[in-house]
Motif scaffolding. Structure first.
Motif, PDB file in Angstrom:
ATOM      1  N   TYR A  72       5.213   6.897  -7.874  1.00  0.00           N
ATOM      2  CA  TYR A  72       4.837   6.781  -6.423  1.00  0.00           C
ATOM      3  C   TYR A  72       4.832   5.445  -5.946  1.00  0.00           C
ATOM      4  CZ  TYR A  72       3.303  11.658  -7.371  1.00  0.00           C
ATOM      5  OH  TYR A  72       3.469  12.970  -7.664  1.00  0.00           O
ATOM      6  N   GLY A  73       5.482   4.392  -6.461  1.00  0.00           N
ATOM      7  CA  GLY A  73       5.300   3.028  -6.087  1.00  0.00           C
ATOM      8  C   GLY A  73       5.558   2.811  -4.607  1.00  0.00           C
ATOM      9  N   ASP A  74       6.578   3.531  -3.962  1.00  0.00           N
ATOM     10  CA  ASP A  74       6.980   3.358  -2.387  1.00  0.00           C
ATOM     11  C   ASP A  74       5.974   3.693  -1.557  1.00  0.00           C
ATOM     12  OD1 ASP A  74       9.375   2.589  -3.369  1.00  0.00           O
ATOM     13  OD2 ASP A  74      10.361   4.866  -2.725  1.00  0.00           O
ATOM     14  N   LEU A  75       4.963   4.431  -2.247  1.00  0.00           N
ATOM     15  CA  LEU A  75       3.651   4.790  -1.226  1.00  0.00           C
ATOM     16  C   LEU A  75       2.503   3.887  -1.208  1.00  0.00           C
ATOM     17  CD1 LEU A  75       3.560   8.814  -1.771  1.00  0.00           C
ATOM     18  CD2 LEU A  75       4.030   7.392   0.264  1.00  0.00           C
ATOM     19  N   PHE A  76       2.482   2.793  -2.373  1.00  0.00           N
ATOM     20  CA  PHE A  76       1.553   1.989  -2.620  1.00  0.00           C
ATOM     21  C   PHE A  76       1.842   0.634  -2.684  1.00  0.00           C
ATOM     22  CE2 PHE A  76      -1.329  -0.201  -6.180  1.00  0.00           C
ATOM     23  CZ  PHE A  76      -2.221   0.244  -5.653  1.00  0.00           C
ATOM     24  N   ARG A  77       0.764  -0.119  -2.009  1.00  0.00           N
ATOM     25  CA  ARG A  77       0.717  -1.713  -2.123  1.00  0.00           C
ATOM     26  C   ARG A  77      -0.782  -2.109  -2.556  1.00  0.00           C
ATOM     27  NH1 ARG A  77       5.187  -0.784  -1.951  1.00  0.00           N
ATOM     28  NH2 ARG A  77       6.791  -1.749  -0.730  1.00  0.00           N
ATOM     29  N   THR A  78      -0.727  -3.217  -2.966  1.00  0.00           N
ATOM     30  CA  THR A  78      -2.019  -3.873  -3.476  1.00  0.00           C
ATOM     31  C   THR A  78      -2.090  -5.291  -2.868  1.00  0.00           C
ATOM     32  OG1 THR A  78      -1.955  -2.845  -5.525  1.00  0.00           O
ATOM     33  CG2 THR A  78      -3.467  -4.495  -5.384  1.00  0.00           C
ATOM     34  N   ALA A  79      -3.048  -5.734  -2.330  1.00  0.00           N
ATOM     35  CA  ALA A  79      -3.741  -6.981  -1.907  1.00  0.00           C
ATOM     36  C   ALA A  79      -4.867  -7.785  -2.609  1.00  0.00           C
ATOM     37  CB  ALA A  79      -3.455  -7.186  -0.290  1.00  0.00           C
TER      38      ALA A  79
END
Length: 456
Positions: free
Chosen positions: A370-377
């Motif tokens: 599911y990496g395309d749906l996810f970001r972290t900052a």
């Protein structure tokens, strides 16, 4: 779902003056049926079609950030935390409260073009649940300093287990919910005495650093005001001193019994370290922390290998099946499968919900595809949910770009800081590259046995 799911108490037009500008909005305050959770909805006159929903909106509706978002055209909604929450905590029920709020909103103002679920701390926790379990009701999600209950409990356990096995085998590290206020104050004092005594010796300082490293707690993090300046992770002396101050801030106390509510609600002891190899947990730690531990043990002429064996040989802690069953239910735990765009933000000095949890979730999301749906900052700040107005709005505008274009904008620190500065140059913008741990130790996915409350 029919509108009878909610009782509307107030519906009127109000005008608020904020930063020398008028924000005109319609407001609905009410109580939802069944659990009678108090909620609030505000829709500005210049509504842009997007609804931002937040667990804690009721109590921060008049904050600078909330009023600025109204001014920008966002409708906002959310709840007031329930009085019984510390003893009956259930993020799955909180998620269903949101669904009822959405139904009320649609009946009064029409269907939003999009709904972004967001929140910090417990609000971040239920945001993750919404993204995984109720994705059909939202379009995007922003989870800030979010916890997964079983993960947080076990991460909280590990550093304390190291300290107990090496420094204070007689002191309690679980079942804080069963303690009276007086007993908890005494336990806090006992732990402070042990740690302060350990800090006076070379081997004690090495063991404190080991506990932070294995526990994957931040070396610079806690509540209130930071007691020391942020250390250079390459400077062993200042790094270890910061670790000591963080431990003092995070030992069992009235301020740090956050995992107790999980066990009270789940009707059982949730933490467990059965079957773990603490040598492996150490190797998964932050590389600078590990280097500091090795140097400190060498300076103390003590054996790291011997202490790791002592930890591994110490009596383990087993969970209660009833607690595992409760926290295995969908919406109460997270499995790394968001179905809508999800942005996770975290302060690196969070001493309540450790930033390593965010790293673990990211790894699980990518593993699940599911990496395309996810970001972290990550934000370079001491404390839990200590985001500036510009940082918070930058996260929202980043999500808006993702929903508008179907593609993530640049979420690297430099780009996020530029966006935050553009939003408000007077507000802090501290997005940072975060190295963190090499591998998060405590990813937990419930088994069928856990879900059924079976024997382990």
């Amino acid at each position: 779902m029919k509108i009878t799911k909610a009782i509307i108490l107030v519906f009127f037009l109000v005008i608020s003056i904020q930063m020398n500008s008028q924000v005109k909005y319609k407001e609905v305050i009410g109580k939802l049926s069944i659990r009678e959770t108090t909620y609030m909805i505000r829709v500005p006159e210049n509504w842009n079609g997007t609804l931002l929903n937040d667990l804690d909106y009721f109590n921060k509706a008049n904050s600078d950030t909330s009023m600025e978002l109204l001014n920008k055209g966002y409708a906002m909604s959310g709840t007031k935390r329930r009085k019984d929450r510390s003893r009956n905590y259930d993020p799955a029920h909180e998620a269903h409260d949101f669904i009822s709020i959405f139904d009320v909103f649609e009946s009064k103002f029409g269907k939003p073009k999009r709904i972004i679920q967001l929140g910090c701390s417990g609000g971040g926790t239920v945001t993750l649940s919404m993204a995984e379990v109720h994705s059909s009701r939202i379009d995007g999600a922003i989870a800030a300093c979010a916890a997964t209950s079983q993960w947080m409990s076990n991460t909280h356990l590990d550093a304390l287990f190291v300290l107990k096995s090496l420094l204070a085998p007689e002191l309690q590290i679980v079942d804080f919910g069963n303690l009276s206020k007086e007993e908890l104050i005494k336990l806090q004092g006992d732990w402070e005495t042990v740690l302060k005594k350990a800090q006076e010796t070379e081997v004690g300082r090495a063991r404190i650093a080991l506990a932070i490293t294995i526990g994957q707690w931040p070396a610079w993090g806690g509540r209130g005001k930071a007691p020391v300046l942020q250390p250079d992770s390459k400077d062993v002396k200042t790094l270890q001193e910061s670790m000591f101050h963080s431990l003092i801030a995070l030992i069992p106390s009235q301020r740090t019994k956050g995992t107790s509510m999980l066990e009270i609600s789940g009707r059982g002891q949730l933490k467990s370290n059965v079957g773990l190899d603490y040598k492996d947990l150490f190797e998964n730690g932050n590389k600078d922390y590990k280097a500091a531990v090795k140097k400190l043990y060498k300076e103390a002429t003590a054996s790291l290998k011997s202490d790791l064996k002592k930890i591994n040989d110490f009596k383990r802690i087993a969970p209660d099946n009833v607690a595992l069953k409760y926290w295995s239910a969908p919406g109460r735990t997270h499995v790394g499968q968001p179905k809508v765009p999800l942005l996770r933000i975290h302060t690196i000095g969070d001493g309540l919900v450790y930033p390593a949890l965010a790293q673990g979730y990211e790894a699980l999301v990518k593993q699940n595809g599911y990496g395309d749906l996810f970001r972290t900052a990550y934000v370079n700040s001491w404390g839990h949910c200590s985001f500036s107005k510009a940082e918070w709005i930058a996260a929202i505008e980043t999500m808006m770009q993702r929903l508008d274009t179907g593609k993530w904008p640049n979420t690297k620190p430099e780009a996020m800081n530029q966006l935050a500065k553009k939003i408000d140059a007077t507000s802090e913008h501290r997005f940072i590259e975060f190295e963190g741990v090499e591998k998060y130790n405590r990813i937990w996915i419930p088994t069928i046995s856990d879900y059924k409350g079976g024997n382990r």
